[in-house]
Design a protein around this motif. Structure first.
Motif, PDB file in Angstrom:
ATOM      1  N   GLY A  22       0.825  -1.216   0.000  1.00  0.00           N
ATOM      2  CA  GLY A  22       0.000   0.000   0.000  1.00  0.00           C
ATOM      3  C   GLY A  22       0.852   1.255   0.000  1.00  0.00           C
ATOM      4  O   GLY A  22       0.545   2.224  -0.696  1.00  0.00           O
ATOM      5  N   LEU A  23       1.929   1.222   0.784  1.00  0.00           N
ATOM      6  CA  LEU A  23       2.856   2.345   0.799  1.00  0.00           C
ATOM      7  C   LEU A  23       3.480   2.539  -0.580  1.00  0.00           C
ATOM      8  O   LEU A  23       3.588   3.667  -1.071  1.00  0.00           O
ATOM      9  N   ALA A  24       3.855   1.447  -1.213  1.00  0.00           N
ATOM     10  CA  ALA A  24       4.440   1.536  -2.562  1.00  0.00           C
ATOM     11  C   ALA A  24       3.444   2.162  -3.537  1.00  0.00           C
ATOM     12  O   ALA A  24       3.825   2.983  -4.379  1.00  0.00           O
ATOM     13  N   ALA A  25       2.188   1.807  -3.415  1.00  0.00           N
ATOM     14  CA  ALA A  25       1.168   2.386  -4.300  1.00  0.00           C
ATOM     15  C   ALA A  25       1.029   3.889  -4.061  1.00  0.00           C
ATOM     16  O   ALA A  25       0.892   4.664  -5.020  1.00  0.00           O
ATOM     17  N   CYS A  30       2.302   9.456  -5.852  1.00  0.00           N
ATOM     18  CA  CYS A  30       3.018  10.724  -5.647  1.00  0.00           C
ATOM     19  C   CYS A  30       3.940  10.998  -6.827  1.00  0.00           C
ATOM     20  O   CYS A  30       4.006  12.124  -7.329  1.00  0.00           O
ATOM     21  N   SER A  31       4.628   9.985  -7.288  1.00  0.00           N
ATOM     22  CA  SER A  31       5.523  10.130  -8.438  1.00  0.00           C
ATOM     23  C   SER A  31       4.737  10.561  -9.675  1.00  0.00           C
ATOM     24  O   SER A  31       5.183  11.430 -10.429  1.00  0.00           O
ATOM     25  N   GLN A  67      14.275  21.907  -9.245  1.00  0.00           N
ATOM     26  CA  GLN A  67      14.165  21.431  -7.865  1.00  0.00           C
ATOM     27  C   GLN A  67      13.142  20.297  -7.742  1.00  0.00           C
ATOM     28  O   GLN A  67      13.386  19.293  -7.054  1.00  0.00           O
ATOM     29  N   VAL A  68      12.014  20.429  -8.405  1.00  0.00           N
ATOM     30  CA  VAL A  68      10.997  19.376  -8.366  1.00  0.00           C
ATOM     31  C   VAL A  68      11.525  18.123  -9.070  1.00  0.00           C
ATOM     32  O   VAL A  68      11.251  17.000  -8.637  1.00  0.00           O
ATOM     33  N   ILE A  75      12.021  10.546  -4.948  1.00  0.00           N
ATOM     34  CA  ILE A  75      10.783   9.771  -4.828  1.00  0.00           C
ATOM     35  C   ILE A  75      10.921   8.437  -5.552  1.00  0.00           C
ATOM     36  O   ILE A  75      10.491   7.393  -5.046  1.00  0.00           O
ATOM     37  N   GLU A  76      11.529   8.440  -6.719  1.00  0.00           N
ATOM     38  CA  GLU A  76      11.749   7.188  -7.453  1.00  0.00           C
ATOM     39  C   GLU A  76      12.676   6.256  -6.679  1.00  0.00           C
ATOM     40  O   GLU A  76      12.469   5.048  -6.655  1.00  0.00           O
TER      41      GLU A  76
END
Length: 107
Positions: A22-25, A30-31, A67-68, A75-76
């Motif tokens: 679930g965290l991975a999803a 977010c990515s 920056q983003v 994030i990746e």
């Protein structure tokens, strides 16, 4: 180890695996959002800016894009780590499960 405790260990391990998936999803979502934001930044930069203020705005957007973009790389990396951990949980024997409420982080 009794059958009941092995079953409880397996259930706890499966529950943690489900939580990590679930965290991975959520990290993947977010990515995806960051990708859309980066696309919006690129669209802004393609507009024809005639005034000095418009060009300054475009330059500011370009700096924010950088920056983003750096944040997206992190994030990746986080997504890769979470997916790797989910795979490790899936392949871990039930006997090595950590006590309830604790994650058996790889060492």
């Amino acid at each position: 180890m009794t059958g009941d405790s092995m079953a409880a260990d397996l259930a706890a391990l499966l529950s943690r695996g489900y939580e990590v998936q679930g965290l991975a999803a959520r990290v993947a979502a977010c990515s995806d959002r960051v990708d859309r934001i980066l696309g919006s930044f690129r669209e802004i930069q393609l507009l024809e800016w005639q005034s000095p203020a418009g060009r300054a705005y475009r330059d500011s957007v370009a700096l924010q894009e950088v920056q983003v973009g750096r944040a997206r790389v992190l994030i990746e990396d986080a997504l890769t780590a979470v997916n790797r951990y989910a795979l490790e949980l899936a392949s871990a024997p039930a006997a090595s499960a950590a006590p309830a409420g604790q994650f058996p982080w790889p060492r």
